[in-house]
Design a protein around this motif. Structure first.
Motif, mmCIF file in Angstrom:
data_model
loop_
_atom_site.group_PDB
_atom_site.id
_atom_site.type_symbol
_atom_site.label_atom_id
_atom_site.label_comp_id
_atom_site.label_asym_id
_atom_site.label_seq_id
_atom_site.Cartn_x
_atom_site.Cartn_y
_atom_site.Cartn_z
ATOM 1 N N CYS A 105 -14.216 46.986 8.385
ATOM 2 C CA CYS A 105 -14.138 45.559 8.045
ATOM 3 C C CYS A 105 -14.538 44.717 9.266
ATOM 4 O O CYS A 105 -14.081 44.962 10.398
ATOM 5 C CB CYS A 105 -12.717 45.223 7.603
ATOM 6 N N HIS B 248 -18.111 54.957 -3.077
ATOM 7 C CA HIS B 248 -18.822 54.070 -2.149
ATOM 8 C C HIS B 248 -18.707 54.589 -0.719
ATOM 9 O O HIS B 248 -17.750 55.295 -0.375
ATOM 10 C CB HIS B 248 -18.258 52.649 -2.234
ATOM 11 N N ALA C 286 -16.448 50.174 -0.064
ATOM 12 C CA ALA C 286 -16.880 49.073 -0.913
ATOM 13 C C ALA C 286 -18.393 49.151 -1.026
ATOM 14 O O ALA C 286 -19.073 49.821 -0.241
ATOM 15 C CB ALA C 286 -16.449 47.741 -0.323
ATOM 16 N N ARG D 68 -10.343 39.597 2.393
ATOM 17 C CA ARG D 68 -10.836 38.730 1.321
ATOM 18 C C ARG D 68 -9.712 37.893 0.733
ATOM 19 O O ARG D 68 -9.927 36.832 0.194
ATOM 20 C CB ARG D 68 -11.496 39.580 0.225
ATOM 21 N N ASP E 221 -22.308 48.046 -0.691
ATOM 22 C CA ASP E 221 -22.983 47.570 0.516
ATOM 23 C C ASP E 221 -22.862 46.065 0.756
ATOM 24 O O ASP E 221 -22.674 45.645 1.908
ATOM 25 C CB ASP E 221 -24.466 47.974 0.465
ATOM 26 N N PRO E 222 -22.933 45.162 -0.242
ATOM 27 C CA PRO E 222 -22.839 43.713 0.074
ATOM 28 C C PRO E 222 -21.502 43.308 0.669
ATOM 29 O O PRO E 222 -21.394 42.297 1.363
ATOM 30 C CB PRO E 222 -23.073 43.044 -1.279
ATOM 31 N N GLU E 223 -20.439 44.075 0.376
ATOM 32 C CA GLU E 223 -19.119 43.723 0.894
ATOM 33 C C GLU E 223 -19.036 44.108 2.377
ATOM 34 O O GLU E 223 -19.378 45.230 2.755
ATOM 35 C CB GLU E 223 -18.022 44.424 0.103
ATOM 36 N N SER E 224 -18.548 43.155 3.225
ATOM 37 C CA SER E 224 -18.381 43.423 4.664
ATOM 38 C C SER E 224 -16.951 43.251 5.129
ATOM 39 O O SER E 224 -16.651 43.493 6.288
ATOM 40 C CB SER E 224 -19.276 42.483 5.491
ATOM 41 N N HIS E 225 -16.043 42.806 4.236
ATOM 42 C CA HIS E 225 -14.627 42.619 4.573
ATOM 43 C C HIS E 225 -13.786 43.421 3.595
ATOM 44 O O HIS E 225 -14.159 43.602 2.427
ATOM 45 C CB HIS E 225 -14.233 41.124 4.518
ATOM 46 N N CYS E 226 -12.665 43.862 4.067
ATOM 47 C CA CYS E 226 -11.755 44.621 3.219
ATOM 48 C C CYS E 226 -11.074 43.681 2.240
ATOM 49 O O CYS E 226 -11.217 42.455 2.299
ATOM 50 C CB CYS E 226 -10.734 45.360 4.079
ATOM 51 N N ARG E 227 -10.266 44.277 1.407
ATOM 52 C CA ARG E 227 -9.589 43.483 0.396
ATOM 53 C C ARG E 227 -8.590 42.518 1.004
ATOM 54 O O ARG E 227 -8.440 41.384 0.552
ATOM 55 C CB ARG E 227 -8.882 44.420 -0.591
#
Length: 300
Positions: A266, A261, A275, A286, A277-283
């Motif tokens: 973040c 990816h 991550a 989250r 593309d839809p993810e904008s925050h790190c783990r």
């Protein structure tokens, strides 16, 4: 008393060597006590046993060879193991018999292609073996010529069969067989022979054997003499030298690696992470271990 008879010979004279009958007239010489043979005997001509140019060893060896059954060993090694005379004397006696026509040496090719020497013992050297027909006073009967014999060629040996019959694989096998004559002109194959050998070559190719390695296995170490049936030799090599299947590969090992990816920051903690593309925050964000943007802006 001192007078001698000059007409009397001084001593007894022996019979000349070229007149053996004189010895027989005086009762000497050989006599025969013969019994008729009914089993285990061989007829040998006096032209051999009384030959004036052959040595005694050659005459005895010629009689021995004529008494042997067909297929018995008649080479120098076998005869030297049978008689006390050494190989040198036996070889010289064989040459005498060959020079006078009592022996022939013929070279034959076996079914495996090996050249062997056969010894032929002749009981009547230089004899005309063609027999003239007896004169019966009748006109000769009209003979019908025999029909020509058809030579039935033996089928080629079986070859390995591939599990994959893809057209590209079979075409590669055909091209490989068609180019063998460039490496050895004796390997010129007909269309029928090529069609018979194609599955065997394809079985090698599907086992991860390169075409060059297959060609090397088929053309290396061929005999020097002419090849009677090159297709049969290639079929034997394809079967006898077939390599084992390649190692088994599991589906997980052959699967494609996971996607990589893109790298992004973040929006919560401004840390870099990978991550979709839809993810904008790190783990961590989250999992609520990082403050959200609204909470961070409310601090003094």
């Amino acid at each position: 008393m001192d007078t001698q008879n000059t007409s009397a010979p001084p001593r007894a004279q022996s019979a000349p060597a070229d007149n053996p009958s004189r010895t027989r007239r005086h009762g000497g010489g050989i006599t025969h006590d013969n019994t008729r043979h009914t089993t285990r005997f061989v007829v040998i001509g006096n032209h051999l046993v009384q030959h004036t140019e052959l040595s005694l060893l050659a005459i005895g060896l010629g009689c021995h060879l004529q008494s042997l059954p067909t297929g018995a060993g008649a080479d120098i090694k076998s005869l030297a193991a049978r008689f006390p005379e050494g190989p040198t004397r036996i070889a010289a006696a064989l040459r005498e018999l060959e020079a006078h026509g009592y022996l022939r040496r013929e070279r034959h090719r076996t079914q495996t292609g090996r050249i062997v020497t056969r010894t032929v013992s002749c009981n009547q050297p230089h004899a005309d073996r063609r027999r003239e027909p007896a004169d019966t006073g009748c006109p000769p009967a009209k003979r019908t010529p025999p029909p020509p014999r058809r030579t039935v060629q033996k089928a080629l040996p079986a070859v390995p069969q591939p599990s994959n019959t893809a057209p590209a694989l079979l075409q590669t096998a055909i091209d490989l067989l068609a180019t063998l004559r460039r490496h050895d002109p004796r390997l010129l194959l007909s269309a029928t022979e090529t069609a018979h050998l194609v599955p065997g070559v394809a079985a090698w190719l599907e086992r991860d054997v390169a075409p060059g390695a297959v060609r090397h296995a088929l053309t290396t170490g061929l005999p020097d003499e002419p090849l009677r049936r090159p297709a049969a030799l290639l079929a034997h090599r394809l079967t006898d030298r077939l390599p084992p299947p390649p190692p088994f590969r599991t589906q997980s090992a052959a699967a494609a690696p996971p996607p990589r990816h893109p790298l992004q920051n973040c929006e919560g903690c401004d840390r870099g992470f990978r991550a979709p593309d839809p993810e904008s925050h790190c783990r961590g964000c989250r999992e609520s271990r990082c403050p959200t943007p609204s909470a961070r802006s409310s601090r003094p």
